[in-house]
Design an enzyme around this catalytic site. Structure first.
Site, mmCIF file in Angstrom:
data_model
loop_
_atom_site.group_PDB
_atom_site.id
_atom_site.type_symbol
_atom_site.label_atom_id
_atom_site.label_comp_id
_atom_site.label_asym_id
_atom_site.label_seq_id
_atom_site.Cartn_x
_atom_site.Cartn_y
_atom_site.Cartn_z
ATOM 1 N NE ARG A 183 28.119 -4.673 47.051
ATOM 2 C CZ ARG A 183 26.889 -4.276 47.396
ATOM 3 N NH1 ARG A 183 25.930 -4.207 46.483
ATOM 4 N NH2 ARG A 183 26.614 -3.962 48.663
ATOM 5 C CG HIS A 233 15.375 -5.624 50.848
ATOM 6 N ND1 HIS A 233 14.986 -4.880 49.751
ATOM 7 C CD2 HIS A 233 16.221 -4.843 51.566
ATOM 8 C CE1 HIS A 233 15.586 -3.697 49.794
ATOM 9 N NE2 HIS A 233 16.331 -3.650 50.879
ATOM 10 C CB CYS A 257 14.149 -1.038 51.594
ATOM 11 S SG CYS A 257 15.595 -0.926 52.697
ATOM 12 C CD GLU A 272 12.616 -6.634 47.766
ATOM 13 O OE1 GLU A 272 13.483 -5.745 47.715
ATOM 14 O OE2 GLU A 272 11.849 -6.791 48.761
#
EC number: 2.3.1.31
Length: 344
Positions: free
Chosen positions: A249, A235, A142, A237
């Site tokens: 959030r 991403h 990223c 991961e």
């Protein structure tokens, strides 16, 4: 791991053309084996979460891997205890005389800033300079990929009109590339970013090749022609719930115009369990990368600087399609499949 085959086996040429590692008996007998050495530059705020995500992927390889963790000295992390950093992390000064098979550079939530506004930008560049002579292959994620592409190859970072947030299809550019060997022709990649990279800069750079590309998400996986540097703009991961946690959030903060994660919740209903639709390709990418490093890294890592100067490191096998020319003509994205997983 490589396969050992009889000398002169006709299948050897076919396996080589498909980027499959095969050793004939004399080669296998000469092969020396040692653990791979990796160092992770963790720039993410949630250090422990990122450590866990990366180690989970690294552990899927059958290879023995030794892992160290690096932090910056010019930025003080606030989302993890000082004790954790003292116990498990070191700065570049502690690593400068070490050699590694691989470096992993994570992303960071700073893509909305100009590079020069990031307080550790100069240190980031110093780490990349060190890696060019002390690391065999580097995987950037990223923002780490955006920063490295800019510093190394002059690829411009561009702010997006709106945040790219969700899970998006990527089209495979070459089925026989080392890093994507075994990928489906369409794979899914999570994204959570406010910026991208200038595709024209990549297309006109002879050192770079696009390995996967998406109509909405753009280049998802890029590599140098010798595979010594790998750039993942998404991403892979991420865990199953990472995007959901980011969404919740921001909603709890009362932020306005919070983007909804696309192609993630079944029927776009956040009350339903999200789909973990990228896990297989994430595991395969990291297994492929570690396997490629294992097959091609020098046994004596101190040889890396000389071999790199002589341009004798890496594989130097380009993909079959012209870099920067996304191969999408043969594929039609699925849409409205009942889950909304492949749109975009």
């Amino acid at each position: 791991m490589p396969i050992k085959i009889p000398s002169g086996l006709p299948a050897r040429d076919i396996l080589d053309s498909e980027r499959i590692f095969a050793l004939e008996k004399p080669e296998a007998e000469r092969q020396r084996v040692r653990p791979l050495k990796l160092v992770i530059l963790n720039l993410m705020p949630k250090k422990i979460e990122t450590e866990t995500q990366l180690l989970r992927l690294i552990s899927k390889s059958p290879l023995q891997v030794e892992v160290d963790f690096m932090k910056t000295s010019t930025h003080e992390a606030t989302h993890v205890s000082a004790d954790h950093l003292v116990k498990f992390y070191e700065t570049l000064d502690a690593f400068k005389d070490n050699y590694y098979d691989g470096l992993v550079v994570t992303g960071a939530p700073v893509e909305h800033l100009d590079f020069e506004q990031v307080d550790y930008w100069d240190e980031f560049k110093q780490i990349l300079d060190w890696a060019s002579t002390h690391v065999f292959s580097t995987m950037y994620l990223c923002w780490g990929a955006m920063g490295a592409l800019n510093y190394r190859y002059g690829v411009r970072k561009e702010l997006l009109p709106e945040k790219l947030f969700g899970v998006f299809p990527q089209y495979l550019q070459d089925e026989y590339c080392f890093l994507t060997n075994g990928f489906d022709e369409i794979c899914l990649q999570p994204h959570s970013r406010l910026a991208g990279v200038n595709e024209g800069d990549i297309a006109h750079n002879p050192e770079l090749q696009v390995l996967t590309w998406g109509p909405k998400s753009g280049p998802g996986l890029i590599a140098t022609r010798d595979f010594s540097e790998v750039f993942a703009l998404g991403h892979w991961e991420y865990g199953k719930y990472t995007l959901a946690e980011e969404y919740e959030r921001d909603m709890k903060k009362g932020m306005t115009n919070v983007p909804f994660p696309e192609n993630y919740f079944p029927h776009d209903d956040p009350k339903l369990e999200p789909l973990f639709a990228w896990r297989a390709h994430a595991n395969l990418l990291w297994r492929n990368w570690l396997n490629w490093v294992y097959q091609t890294t020098p046994y004596d890592l101190s040889e890396v600087p000389q071999l790199r100067e002589e341009k004798r490191l890496g594989t130097d096998r380009s993909i079959r399609h012209e870099p920067g020319s996304p191969r999408v003509d043969a594929f039609t994205p699925f849409s409205h499949d009942g889950y909304g997983v492949i749109r975009g």
